[in-house]
Design a protein around this motif. Structure first.
Motif, short mmCIF file in Angstrom:
data_model
loop_
_atom_site.label_atom_id
_atom_site.label_comp_id
_atom_site.label_asym_id
_atom_site.label_seq_id
_atom_site.Cartn_x
_atom_site.Cartn_y
_atom_site.Cartn_z
N PHE A 177 0.83 -1.20 0.00
CA PHE A 177 0.00 0.00 0.00
C PHE A 177 0.87 1.25 0.00
CE2 PHE A 177 -3.95 2.04 0.13
CZ PHE A 177 -3.85 3.14 0.96
N THR A 197 1.04 4.18 -3.24
CA THR A 197 0.35 5.46 -3.07
C THR A 197 1.37 6.60 -3.00
OG1 THR A 197 0.33 5.08 -0.69
CG2 THR A 197 -1.64 4.49 -1.89
N PRO A 198 0.95 7.80 -3.40
CA PRO A 198 1.90 8.91 -3.45
C PRO A 198 2.34 9.34 -2.05
CG PRO A 198 -0.08 9.42 -4.72
CD PRO A 198 -0.37 8.20 -3.92
N LEU A 199 3.60 9.72 -1.95
CA LEU A 199 4.17 10.19 -0.69
C LEU A 199 3.40 11.40 -0.18
CD1 LEU A 199 6.41 10.24 1.45
CD2 LEU A 199 7.83 11.48 -0.18
N LEU A 200 3.00 12.25 -1.09
CA LEU A 200 2.29 13.47 -0.72
C LEU A 200 0.97 13.15 -0.03
CD1 LEU A 200 2.72 16.41 -0.88
CD2 LEU A 200 1.93 16.43 -3.23
N ALA A 201 0.25 12.18 -0.56
CA ALA A 201 -1.02 11.80 0.05
C ALA A 201 -0.78 11.24 1.46
CB ALA A 201 -1.74 10.78 -0.82
N PHE A 238 -0.04 14.18 3.88
CA PHE A 238 -1.24 14.91 4.27
C PHE A 238 -2.11 14.09 5.20
CE2 PHE A 238 -0.47 18.69 2.28
CZ PHE A 238 -0.28 18.60 0.91
N PHE A 239 -2.19 12.81 4.94
CA PHE A 239 -3.01 11.95 5.80
C PHE A 239 -2.53 12.04 7.25
CE2 PHE A 239 -5.86 8.64 6.85
CZ PHE A 239 -5.23 7.85 7.79
N PHE A 285 -3.07 15.57 8.76
CA PHE A 285 -4.46 15.92 9.06
C PHE A 285 -5.09 15.02 10.11
CE2 PHE A 285 -4.46 19.25 6.36
CZ PHE A 285 -4.50 18.99 5.01
N LEU A 286 -4.44 13.91 10.39
CA LEU A 286 -5.05 12.93 11.27
C LEU A 286 -5.51 13.53 12.60
CD1 LEU A 286 -5.78 10.02 11.00
CD2 LEU A 286 -3.56 9.36 11.87
N SER A 318 -8.66 15.66 12.05
CA SER A 318 -9.87 14.88 11.81
C SER A 318 -10.33 14.17 13.08
CB SER A 318 -9.64 13.87 10.70
OG SER A 318 -9.47 14.52 9.47
N ALA A 330 -12.11 16.52 15.25
CA ALA A 330 -13.47 16.80 14.77
C ALA A 330 -14.43 15.71 15.23
CB ALA A 330 -13.47 16.92 13.25
N VAL A 339 9.15 17.10 0.14
CA VAL A 339 7.69 17.05 0.24
C VAL A 339 7.19 17.77 1.50
CG1 VAL A 339 7.39 14.92 1.53
CG2 VAL A 339 5.83 15.46 -0.35
N PHE A 383 5.15 21.12 1.84
CA PHE A 383 3.70 21.28 1.78
C PHE A 383 3.05 21.37 3.15
CE2 PHE A 383 3.04 21.27 -2.62
CZ PHE A 383 3.94 20.40 -3.19
#
Lengths: 228, 258, 259
Positions: B68, B72-76, B79-80, B83-84, B87, B90, B201, B204
């Motif tokens: 996995f 998948t992209p390092l950038l994604a 961010f995951f 942002f964890l 989220s 929330a 990266v 960002f």
């Protein structure tokens, strides 16, 4: 209270709105990389010392620079490079150029390896029939080299489609950017949306590398091609 | 001051006036690089062993993780992880629970070189996220290299060790791993040398690494092309040097036939 | 028809061919044999200019191949070659292996090329295997396709580089049979081999190459009845052991016993 979108609809939203540009970037980047990489590989294998040095030097430089820096150079550093394209479209071409140049460096090594692993006896037999070196390469070595290159090439495809996500930085509406937009107002969804877009990328990389990686290698072994 | 020189040279010199910032950015990049490589190695080793020798469940978990992350992209991924906490907060708030404190903490220091004072951020919550992501990412790739090396050692070695009476764990530790770790050096050097490229990266999420400093400089003097090219060259130099050093180490530690 | 005059060839410090004189006439079959490393394969590759001589000349129908400006591709189309490891084009079926030379080098149209290829494959008794890939064929079958590939170009002469050395014993026979057939039908052949049976049957002359020099040459009769040089005698004795009549070995062990 605003209705929070649910994950499946986010999935399809990103798919529909982001995938086209993602695929466009990937396809054009890979194509450019293919043409460049194959040419460089041929230069390095058949071209003699000077051409080989050029090819080798290019590889080293392009592999040593972060893709993001390359993108910024082409999009912000030399905007005039795309004077013939309207300003709104320029970032797109900048990214494609960066992707293509980078991929070319990696595909160059990939194809060089593939060409060299074709049994040298094949070339000899072709020349013995009277084929010129060009004919022998085109009809005998190249077809086999391309087949041998498939597993590595599927890997390169996966790299490029993942790298296309950097286009987000220059405002191109590919999958990652769409993911940002759709979840912008819902902090709850920030992380899950990233997870969703990751899964989307995964669906476009894993099956391909799985099929064209292992199975192709087994098929090649059956046909007995390659260095033997 | 630089009036009489040709334009490109003048540009380069103006960029280099910010050498203190460039240095600070470089240090941050190296921090991320070093941390990611080390974390990636140990986690990657664990993953490789689990995938190769773990039982039914563990090897599948390891495989799933590796495939996995690599797919998948390092950038994604970055961010995951970034942002964890947001989220999760929330969710917690919606439940009426108290949110996790997302402290915007940082450890800074001042480095004084020549006539410049550099404010250097050694560690903050963003660098932590970046380090974590890069480490988790690198681990997946290193795991595959290590696993390839383990497989190339061949099952015969393991069988021979066990036939001497060694336990499976001991056989792996004393017979397979030493050989595998030597065999992995070329591929590992590849990953190690090129990892600095991927650390950019973190730009960002607001970490001011070498790339981030490039932006800062551009904002000051507007020499876009020159600045980015110089930064590119610094990366190129770094990667070349690391490559050569690792090559040297490889030659010095090789055992014939391993 | 083909002549090699004073051929010299070296690889770095190693002198592989040292002044070789050699010729073959129309429809003749010449067999070259000798110890490994003697330069036999090198000589063949020098003849079709795949790896040209350092010094000396090669004449094909009185045309000097070593002269500058010669179209070597066209020359190679007139000299066929059959390889020890077959070197069939792995990605092409048997029929395409045989026809590709006709299409690409002789520029024949597809159907004409295919028809000729079928004819050749028939001649080497591979008609049922035309659509098979090399990996699906046995060694002997692959070599027969290789011979068909060389034959299809209708060359002036065919060079055979140890065509049966890489084959399992049971498969050698079928290839030798094909070679005998085409020898008898008048093909000019230069064959590097240890198959003495073949040489005895069709060779017009045999040449012993050792250390880059042709030590002895003569008819098969000459070699098997009364070879002159000691090296040749020694080599033939080794071949005798290899091919199993073991006359010498038996004689020696009998002598040992009776002591």
């Amino acid at each position: 209270m605003v209705e929070t979108p649910d994950l499946p609809s986010i999935f399809f939203y990103i798919l529909v709105n982001g995938l086209p540009l993602t695929l466009l970037l990937t396809a054009l980047g890979l194509l450019g990389g293919f043409l460049l990489g194959l040419s460089l590989a041929i230069m390095r294998v058949y071209g003699g010392k000077d051409l080989g040095l050029v090819s080798n030097g290019y590889e080293k430089v392009l592999r040593g620079i972060p893709l993001l820096v390359l993108i910024y150079i082409f999009v912000f550093g030399i905007p005039g490079i795309f004077w013939f394209i309207e300003p709104l479209m320029r970032p797109l071409f900048g990214v494609i150029l960066a992707l293509g140049l980078r991929s070319g460096a990696y595909q160059s090594q990939l194809f060089r390896g593939a060409i060299l692993s074709v049994d040298p006896g094949q070339m000899m037999a072709a020349r013995a029939l009277g084929m010129s070196q060009f004919q022998a390469f085109r009809h005998i070595v190249l077809p086999q080299a391309l087949r041998l290159a498939i597993p590595s090439w599927s890997n390169e495809y996966a790299v490029v489609i993942k790298d296309s996500s950097y286009a987000y930085a220059v405002g191109i509406i590919e999958m990652l950017k769409v993911a940002f937009r759709v979840s912008a107002n819902y902090p709850l969804l920030w992380a899950p949306t990233m997870g969703v877009v990751a899964i989307l990328y995964f669906l476009f990389t894993y099956p391909i590398t799985r099929i064209f990686g292992e199975r192709q290698t087994k098929k090649l072994e059956k046909l007995g091609m390659g260095g033997g | 001051m630089f009036q009489g020189l040709p334009q490109p040279i003048e540009d380069i010199l103006r960029v280099l006036e910010y050498w203190d910032h460039i240095l600070a950015g470089f240090l941050t990049t190296m921090e991320l690089y070093g941390g990611a490589i080390v974390m990636g190695f140990f986690l990657g080793l664990l993953l490789a062993l689990l995938r190769q020798y773990g039982g039914f469940i563990l090897s599948r978990i390891a495989t799933g993780y590796i495939e996995f992350i690599r797919g998948t992209p390092l950038l994604a991924q970055l961010f995951f992880i970034y942002f964890l906490p947001y989220s999760m907060n929330a969710i917690l708030e919606a439940q009426g629970l108290s949110p996790i404190p997302i402290g915007k903490w940082s450890f800074q220091t001042e480095i004084i070189i020549l006539d410049r004072i550099i404010t250097y951020t050694i560690f903050d919550h963003r660098i932590l996220v970046g380090l974590l992501t890069l480490g988790l990412n690198s681990a997946a790739y290193q795991a595959e290299y290590i696993r390839g090396a383990i497989k190339s050692v061949g099952t015969g070695q393991l069988l021979a060790a066990q036939s001497l009476g060694m336990s499976r764990l001991a056989s792996i530790r004393h017979v397979v791993l030493p050989q595998a770790l030597r065999r992995v050096i070329p591929a590992w050097s590849n990953e190690a040398a090129y990892l600095p490229k991927y650390t950019v990266v973190v730009f960002f999420i607001g970490v001011v690494d070498l790339f981030g400093k490039a932006h800062f400089i551009v904002a000051q003097i507007f020499r876009t092309l020159t600045t980015y090219c110089i930064i590119a060259l610094i990366f190129l130099a770094l990667i070349s040097i690391v490559s050569k050093v690792l090559d040297f180490v490889h030659k010095r530690t090789s055992i014939p036939g391993v | 028809m083909l002549r090699v005059v004073d051929g010299w060839k070296s690889y770095g410090d190693l002198q592989v061919l040292k002044g070789v004189y050699f010729e073959v006439g129309e429809q003749e079959v010449k067999v070259i044999f000798g110890p490994s490393g003697s330069g036999k394969s090198t000589l063949l590759r020098c003849i079709n200019m795949l790896d040209p001589l350092d010094k000396g000349e090669v004449y094909l129908r009185e045309q000097n191949l070593m002269a500058p400006g010669v179209n070597l591709n066209a020359i190679r189309a007139r000299i066929g070659m059959v390889f020890q490891h077959f070197n069939l084009f792995a990605h092409l079926k048997a029929i395409d292996n045989v026809s590709i030379g006709l299409r690409q080098v002789k520029k024949l149209p597809k159907e004409v090329a295919r028809a000729k290829a079928l004819e050749m494959l028939n001649r080497v008794k591979m008609a049922e295997w035309v659509d098979h890939y090399p990996a699906q064929l046995s060694g002997g079958q692959q070599q027969r396709v290789g011979i068909a590939r060389a034959l299809s170009m209708e060359p002036d002469v065919i060079l055979f580089d140890e065509p049966t050395s890489a084959l399992d014993p049971e498969l050698i026979g079928e290839v030798l049979q094909v070679m005998l057939d085409i020898a008898k039908s008048g093909t000019t052949m230069i064959v590097v081999t240890h198959e003495m049976g073949f040489a005895k049957a069709v060779a017009s002359e045999m040449l012993f190459l050792d250390n880059g020099v042709i030590v002895e040459r003569g008819t098969p009769q000459h070699f098997f009845v009364s070879p002159k040089s000691e090296r040749v005698k020694h080599f033939l004795k080794q071949l005798d052991i290899l091919y199993g009549s073991h006359k010498e070995l038996l004689k020696q062990s009998n002598e040992e016993e009776s002591k």
